[in-house]
Design a protein around this motif. Sequence first.
Motif, PDB file in Angstrom:
ATOM      1  N   PHE A  35       0.820  -1.210   0.000  1.00  0.00           N
ATOM      2  CA  PHE A  35       0.000   0.000   0.000  1.00  0.00           C
ATOM      3  C   PHE A  35       0.857   1.264   0.000  1.00  0.00           C
ATOM      4  N   SER A  36       1.998   1.242   0.692  1.00  0.00           N
ATOM      5  CA  SER A  36       2.882   2.404   0.683  1.00  0.00           C
ATOM      6  C   SER A  36       3.446   2.645  -0.711  1.00  0.00           C
ATOM      7  N   MET A  37       3.815   1.570  -1.404  1.00  0.00           N
ATOM      8  CA  MET A  37       4.287   1.707  -2.780  1.00  0.00           C
ATOM      9  C   MET A  37       3.179   2.260  -3.669  1.00  0.00           C
ATOM     10  N   VAL A  38       1.969   1.739  -3.486  1.00  0.00           N
ATOM     11  CA  VAL A  38       0.823   2.191  -4.285  1.00  0.00           C
ATOM     12  C   VAL A  38       0.545   3.672  -4.030  1.00  0.00           C
ATOM     13  N   GLU A  39       0.515   4.085  -2.766  1.00  0.00           N
ATOM     14  CA  GLU A  39       0.214   5.474  -2.436  1.00  0.00           C
ATOM     15  C   GLU A  39       1.306   6.410  -2.935  1.00  0.00           C
TER      16      GLU A  39
ATOM     17  N   LEU B  53       1.472   5.002 -14.725  1.00  0.00           N
ATOM     18  CA  LEU B  53       1.809   4.757 -13.319  1.00  0.00           C
ATOM     19  C   LEU B  53       0.620   4.181 -12.559  1.00  0.00           C
ATOM     20  N   LEU B  54      -0.581   4.670 -12.862  1.00  0.00           N
ATOM     21  CA  LEU B  54      -1.782   4.156 -12.194  1.00  0.00           C
ATOM     22  C   LEU B  54      -2.079   2.722 -12.614  1.00  0.00           C
ATOM     23  N   PHE B  55      -1.775   2.370 -13.865  1.00  0.00           N
ATOM     24  CA  PHE B  55      -1.913   0.977 -14.298  1.00  0.00           C
ATOM     25  C   PHE B  55      -0.931   0.086 -13.548  1.00  0.00           C
TER      26      PHE B  55
ATOM     27  N   MET C 263      -1.890  -3.266 -11.277  1.00  0.00           N
ATOM     28  CA  MET C 263      -1.267  -4.588 -11.415  1.00  0.00           C
ATOM     29  C   MET C 263      -0.591  -5.001 -10.112  1.00  0.00           C
ATOM     30  N   LEU C 264       0.014  -4.033  -9.418  1.00  0.00           N
ATOM     31  CA  LEU C 264       0.665  -4.330  -8.143  1.00  0.00           C
ATOM     32  C   LEU C 264      -0.351  -4.832  -7.124  1.00  0.00           C
TER      33      LEU C 264
END
Length: 403
Positions: A221-225, A383-385, A389-390
């Motif tokens: 989640f930290s990577m995603v945010e 980046l949002l894609f 996927m992540l």
Amino acid sequence: MENKSSFRFLWIGQSLANCGDVFYIVALITILYQATGSALYLAAVPFLMTLSRFTSGAVAPLLLDRFSLKGLLLYAQLGKTLALLSLVIITWSDLSGMVIGLTFLFVTCVAFLDGWASPARNALIPQLIPPNQLVKANSFLAIIDQSIRLGAWPIGGMLVAFLDAKFLLWFTVVLFVLATIFMTFIDKHVKVEPQKPTTSKWHSLKEGWTVIWSTPFLRIFSMVECIEAIAGVVWIAAILFVYIEEVLHASEQWWGYINASFFAGLMLGGLISLWLSDRINQHLLRFIIVGAGVVAVLTLGFGLITNPWFALLLSFFIGFIMQIKDISQQTLIQTRTQQEVLPKVYAANETILAGAFGFSSLLFGYVTDLCGVRITFCLAASLLFVTTMLLFRNRHIIHSSTV
């Protein structure tokens, strides 16, 4: 809800403080522009605020070991009130070079203290609200926050026009004082005690980062945010103005229309989350992954179209989906993270997001100048894609991991 009165004091106090945050920036920018006429001075205000929040997020764990969440929230708001009062006093006279320097110093102080308040508030919510009602509470707070963001700026502009910027600063001081008073009314019996002191300051500073890195779902989640914060830079005024001029070939007024549409979507998303809170609570991860994918597609479409009305529609749906996704993500983090480490996790995330946003603002501005604003939006969508996927590839890890 448990501790209804404490939750009520929390959201009222924070709402007053958030209104004050907007009003004082509106007033300060007006005063600086009238005194200097310099765009550089105006640009320095958001830069200093971002830098201050980055620094305060990094040192927040030291305070979280010494004060309860309620205490930290209260002292941060009291400090903001005193800093703003000092700012009002020095700006009452003509702005000389020294006074302008002091003005930026107090702006830095207010933003620095605000960096402590944000993780304290977010970590305090699950201590006031039972887990099965967190979606409803987070949805309600999101609606309040977005209402303030949507309404406080134009209201602040009108107050400046009718009352004068310096009087608006005094009005903001009153709001900050009221916010501080409401913070004192949070029930002292609520479990908001500070953690036991750690063995060293260095251990305390890195504890939130260590928890994030050692916990799979928090690390994801930290990577995603972080990636989302970088992609979210496309919505700042500097890039959106270029998009409106070069892609939509529309007037500057459309910047206001698109922003209003985006925030309207955020508010409707909050209302829908409040209405469907039980269903969302049962499928948090699904709403997060699907929401991330939909926002990526809509962002790509937004960057490629040329019709202003379609852009208006897409900005609304981006805000709508993003709000539901963010509420679900916030709730999942709050329910799956132990309350003892949650404040430091939020503090570490504040530092990550502030740093990512500040760096990417410069990077995306450079890319826009070099390659054009369409490429910038395509990059943001890409980046949002990646975040989609992540999340999808690690859904089983997120589902089973906890701390």
